[in-house]
Design a protein around this motif. Structure first.
Motif, PDB file in Angstrom:
ATOM      1  N   ASP A  65      46.868  -0.031 -11.963  1.00 37.39           N
ATOM      2  CA  ASP A  65      45.539  -0.326 -11.445  1.00 37.39           C
ATOM      3  C   ASP A  65      45.172  -1.788 -11.713  1.00 37.39           C
ATOM      4  O   ASP A  65      45.597  -2.373 -12.707  1.00 37.39           O
ATOM      5  N   ARG A  67      42.548  -2.952 -12.876  1.00 36.15           N
ATOM      6  CA  ARG A  67      41.791  -3.142 -14.109  1.00 36.15           C
ATOM      7  C   ARG A  67      42.678  -3.171 -15.343  1.00 36.15           C
ATOM      8  O   ARG A  67      42.240  -3.558 -16.419  1.00 36.15           O
ATOM      9  N   TYR A  68      43.941  -2.721 -15.215  1.00 35.67           N
ATOM     10  CA  TYR A  68      44.855  -2.813 -16.343  1.00 35.67           C
ATOM     11  C   TYR A  68      44.995  -4.288 -16.742  1.00 35.67           C
ATOM     12  O   TYR A  68      45.071  -4.618 -17.917  1.00 35.67           O
TER      13      TYR A  68
ATOM     14  N   ILE B  97      43.880   4.512 -15.743  1.00 38.82           N
ATOM     15  CA  ILE B  97      44.155   3.085 -15.621  1.00 38.82           C
ATOM     16  C   ILE B  97      45.174   2.645 -16.677  1.00 38.82           C
ATOM     17  O   ILE B  97      46.173   2.008 -16.357  1.00 38.82           O
ATOM     18  N   GLY B 202      47.432   2.812  -7.833  1.00 35.47           N
ATOM     19  CA  GLY B 202      46.815   2.704  -9.137  1.00 35.47           C
ATOM     20  C   GLY B 202      46.051   3.953  -9.504  1.00 35.47           C
ATOM     21  O   GLY B 202      46.416   5.062  -9.158  1.00 35.47           O
ATOM     22  N   ALA B 203      44.964   3.757 -10.203  1.00 40.53           N
ATOM     23  CA  ALA B 203      44.236   4.880 -10.764  1.00 40.53           C
ATOM     24  C   ALA B 203      43.320   5.542  -9.763  1.00 40.53           C
ATOM     25  O   ALA B 203      42.689   6.529 -10.061  1.00 40.53           O
TER      26      ALA B 203
END
Lengths: 232, 220
Positions: A65, A67-68, B97, B202-203
């Motif tokens: 992601d 945001r990682y 995440i 991704g998440a």
């Protein structure tokens, strides 16, 4: 004394005076085009980076992601560029011998920062804030393009004032549910492919956009296009 | 007069060139993470002076920040704040995440990254030892790392770490539920969900598709 110019040149000179209007107009048009072209805005131009970091590989390939790495994008103005430690979370184990990653390991060893080349760079007299755009449902890919298909980062928009205003004048055309902001493959609703939200089904962007404007309390167009929103 | 004529174009050129200066575009102030020539490490971001306490970061509640029962080294088995649906939802989002690349969505340790060359796979959260492990143990691992697992102290705020811990407990329950714990009326096994478009990245969980086309249009 003999006439230097033949009579017919009168027509030519008249035509030229008339034509000059077009020439001047053309010059203005050309200048405007140059101003909007990648030579000036760098849109679509890949910049050299110390490490050939691939978003395609890490985002689409590994499913990491945004945001990682860009940890502050939800709370602050600045999205944040990951520190060396974040790369080493994985690269302490993976590709530990790769020469491509030598600058990363060297940065960890010597405690010197990796110096990335900025890709999206607004002039300093413009105020921009990531968090508000994320919270009001503007997706990363609306502004940054298909990041998960970029082996090397380039800027997608021109970042000119008209580019910002295009959206600020009609934000409802680009809003999506907040949970989908980080989804690089989000598709706007269509009748074949409606979006479900709050138990309702939206089959076109108009109705979804209008609903989200009320739901997320997006301010009026007059408010977000006034000069002091971005120039403060 | 002739002099003035010579100077005029020069003056115009100087004035036009002055417009090319980028003083306002690149103002001499510190921007986040920008380079600074003033400090020897070339960083404009300065570490806080030792002993600085940021606003809202007094750490008076030592359990919230360490997961250890105050005055001891034993991890606690309680949450520092009450858990509700919101906390679990936040925990699930943050888990997806930061943890799924290695531990997978299920927490079974089959994430994608360790398969690309980690010395060993992370353990499943559903083994007996970890199901019995106290909550504080998980908090401690996120804060300090464990073996070859990196720490996440810099990426995840303490409250979010606790939310993740709560969600891991929920995952453990979900993977070890028995048939009589399933709510009445729920089909077993439930049908495969349908998704809208590509599975996303991704998440972001894939969006579920509308159940059927015959859905009533929303009222105009």
């Amino acid at each position: 004394m003999a006439q230097i110019f033949h009579r017919s040149t009168n027509t030519i000179s008249r035509a030229t005076i008339f034509g000059a209007v077009f020439i001047v107009a053309f010059l203005f048009w050309a200048a405007a085009q140059v101003q909007r072209s990648p030579y000036v805005t760098y849109a679509g131009v890949v910049r050299p980076q110390p490490v050939p970091f691939s978003h395609q590989h890490h985002v689409a390939g590994l499913g990491i992601d945004c945001r990682y790495c860009h940890t502050s994008v939800e709370e602050s103005r600045f999205a944040g560029i990951p520190p060396t430690k974040t790369c080493m979370n994985c690269h302490a184990q993976v590709w530990t011998k790769a020469s491509l990653l030598e600058p990363v390991r060297e940065s960890l060893r010597t405690d010197k920062s990796l110096v990335w080349t900025r890709v999206n760079d607004l002039p300093d007299f413009v105020y921009f804030d990531h968090s508000i755009h994320i919270h009001k449902g503007v997706g990363c890919d609306t502004c940054h393009g298909p990041v998960d298909r970029m082996p090397m980062m380039y800027n997608y928009g021109s970042l000119l004032m008209e580019w910002c205003l295009n959206c600020h004048r009609a934000p409802e055309k680009n809003l999506r549910p907040r949970e989908q902001v980080f989804n690089m493959r989000y598709q706007q609703p269509s009748s074949d492919n409606p979006v479900l939200l709050d138990g309702r089904s939206f089959s076109d962007q108009d109705s979804l956009g209008t609903y989200l404007v009320t739901k997320y309390k997006v301010r009026t167009v007059a408010d977000i296009t006034s000069c002091d929103t971005c120039h403060r | 007069m002739a002099d003035l004529r010579k100077i005029a174009p020069l003056g115009t050129a100087v004035l036009l060139l002055a417009g090319c200066r980028q003083d306002m575009h690149n103002q001499p102030r510190f921007k986040p993470l920008a380079k600074s020539d003033f400090y020897t490490d070339l960083r404009s971001a300065r570490p806080p002076v030792e002993g600085t306490v940021a606003r809202g970061d007094l750490r008076a509640d030592s359990y919230l920040y360490s997961g250890m029962i105050p005055g001891s080294d034993t991890p606690g088995e309680y949450m520092p704040f009450p858990v509700n649906e919101e906390v679990l939802a936040r925990g699930r989002e943050r888990f997806n995440i930061y943890c799924t690349p290695c531990h997978s969505r299920l927490g079974d340790g089959n994430g994608i990254v360790p398969t690309r060359g980690f010395a060993r796979k992370p353990p499943s959260f559903h083994i007996d030892r970890l199901r019995k492990a106290p909550l504080g143990h998980f908090f401690d691992i996120i804060t300090h790392g464990f073996g070859i697992m990196p720490d996440y102290a810099a990426q995840i705020a303490p409250k979010d770490r606790w939310a993740i811990v709560a969600y891991i407990r929920a995952l453990q329950l979900s993977q070890n539920a028995s048939a009589d714990q399933i709510p009445r009326g729920q089909a077993m096994p439930s049908p495969m969900p349908k998704f809208r478009g590509d599975p996303g990245s991704g998440a972001t969980l894939p969006e579920s598709a509308a159940p059927s086309k015959a859905q009533p249009e929303e009222p105009k």
